[in-house]
Design a protein around this motif. Structure first.
Motif, PDB file in Angstrom:
ATOM      1  N   TYR A 145      37.289 110.538 -26.123  1.00 25.06           N
ATOM      2  CA  TYR A 145      38.701 110.187 -25.968  1.00 25.06           C
ATOM      3  C   TYR A 145      38.885 108.682 -25.831  1.00 25.06           C
ATOM      4  CZ  TYR A 145      39.495 115.150 -25.153  1.00 25.06           C
ATOM      5  OH  TYR A 145      39.544 116.513 -25.289  1.00 25.06           O
ATOM      6  N   CYS A 146      39.949 108.192 -26.423  1.00 26.10           N
ATOM      7  CA  CYS A 146      40.338 106.789 -26.301  1.00 26.10           C
ATOM      8  C   CYS A 146      41.602 106.695 -25.448  1.00 26.10           C
ATOM      9  CB  CYS A 146      40.610 106.182 -27.677  1.00 26.10           C
ATOM     10  SG  CYS A 146      39.197 106.257 -28.817  1.00 26.10           S
ATOM     11  N   SER A 147      41.668 105.677 -24.620  1.00 23.34           N
ATOM     12  CA  SER A 147      42.852 105.493 -23.772  1.00 23.34           C
ATOM     13  C   SER A 147      43.962 104.833 -24.576  1.00 23.34           C
ATOM     14  CB  SER A 147      42.502 104.649 -22.539  1.00 23.34           C
ATOM     15  OG  SER A 147      42.024 103.370 -22.936  1.00 23.34           O
ATOM     16  N   ILE A 148      45.203 105.156 -24.206  1.00 28.17           N
ATOM     17  CA  ILE A 148      46.378 104.710 -24.951  1.00 28.17           C
ATOM     18  C   ILE A 148      47.346 104.015 -24.006  1.00 28.17           C
ATOM     19  CG2 ILE A 148      48.329 105.438 -26.389  1.00 28.17           C
ATOM     20  CD1 ILE A 148      46.666 107.796 -27.280  1.00 28.17           C
ATOM     21  N   GLY A 149      47.918 102.925 -24.471  1.00 33.68           N
ATOM     22  CA  GLY A 149      48.937 102.213 -23.709  1.00 33.68           C
ATOM     23  C   GLY A 149      50.109 101.859 -24.611  1.00 33.68           C
ATOM     24  N   PHE A 150      51.293 101.688 -23.984  1.00 27.12           N
ATOM     25  CA  PHE A 150      52.492 101.289 -24.705  1.00 27.12           C
ATOM     26  C   PHE A 150      52.746  99.807 -24.490  1.00 27.12           C
ATOM     27  CE2 PHE A 150      53.104 105.770 -23.726  1.00 27.12           C
ATOM     28  CZ  PHE A 150      53.468 106.282 -24.966  1.00 27.12           C
ATOM     29  N   PHE A 151      53.379  99.161 -25.479  1.00 22.14           N
ATOM     30  CA  PHE A 151      53.751  97.752 -25.419  1.00 22.14           C
ATOM     31  C   PHE A 151      52.557  96.836 -25.206  1.00 22.14           C
ATOM     32  CE2 PHE A 151      57.179 100.210 -23.338  1.00 22.14           C
ATOM     33  CZ  PHE A 151      58.129 100.085 -24.325  1.00 22.14           C
ATOM     34  N   GLY A 152      51.348  97.286 -25.556  1.00 18.74           N
ATOM     35  CA  GLY A 152      50.185  96.431 -25.377  1.00 18.74           C
ATOM     36  C   GLY A 152      49.535  96.523 -24.024  1.00 18.74           C
TER      37      GLY A 152
END
Length: 236
Positions: free
Chosen positions: A227-234
């Protein structure tokens, strides 16, 4: 006697004059005061109508814009289809890393278009190489594999901490790297496409292990978590 009967009294003459004046001014008769709004409308109906309109607008905006934009896609590394190679010479450290990442659209109602993207290969938190990602579209509940191909030649200088530690890792047979992705998205709502929040995806602690004599020239990718972690707006 007849003369006395035809003679009008002053009161009758004045009344007759007022009647003629009233008839000769029809506009005066047409100007009637407009009825004032009902207190019930001002107190209850109008505010309720405004609140209902705002509530419906917010609901529609959330349903068709905010919720689809916040739906988190699934990014996973595919170790079996990824590979790499590392070579050290007296002057240059050359590397090639082919990292495959599977992307899944979790929505059953919206399709997603990834309009642009950039991938970065890092070692020790510092950039080693970069690659562009081709745009692609994911249908409802569909998935696709994104190929990130990195190539780089690093100067094998004794004054470079990155070169020294990278060369040491290659000599030990294991190289730990990170891959960061930055992608733009659009959400498909029927015939319309709406821009959504950009995503930053980070796939960390991926280990390339040197092959044995019977495995061929390519280094295998081993990762503790797909799994890869995900973020919004950088932000992650």
């Amino acid at each position: 006697m007849e003369v006395e009967q035809n003679r009008a009294t002053p009161a009758a003459v004045e009344a007759h004059s007022n009647q003629e004046h009233h008839i000769s001014n029809p506009t005066a008769a047409s100007h009637h005061p407009q009825p004032l709004p009902s207190p019930i409308c001002e107190k209850y109906i109008y505010p309720c109508f405004k609140i209902s309109t705002i509530t419906i607008s917010v609901f529609v905006f959330a349903l068709f814009v905010v919720i689809p934009a916040l739906m988190i896609p699934d990014f996973r590394v595919e170790p079996a289809s990824s590979s790499g190679s590392f070579n050290v010479s007296a002057s240059v450290i050359s590397l090639r890393c082919d990292v495959r990442i599977r992307v899944k659209n979790p929505s059953s109602y919206f399709q997603v278009s990834y309009t642009r993207g950039r991938a970065t290969l890092k070692y020790g938190g510092k950039r080693l190489s970069g690659a562009s990602l081709n745009p692609f579209v994911l249908g409802k509940k569909k998935q696709a594999t994104v190929a990130t191909m990195f190539k780089s030649n690093v100067s094998n200088s004794r004054n470079s901490w990155q070169a020294m530690t990278l060369g040491s890792s290659i000599s030990s047979g294991e190289v730990s790297v990170d891959v960061d992705l930055e992608v733009g998205r659009r959400i498909g709502l029927g015939e319309w496409w709406i821009s959504a929040f950009d995503l930053t995806i980070s796939c960390k602690d991926m280990i390339f292990r040197s092959p044995s004599s019977s495995e061929g020239p390519d280094w295998a990718l081993i990762t503790p978590s797909e799994y890869c972690s995900i973020g919004f707006f950088g932000y992650i």
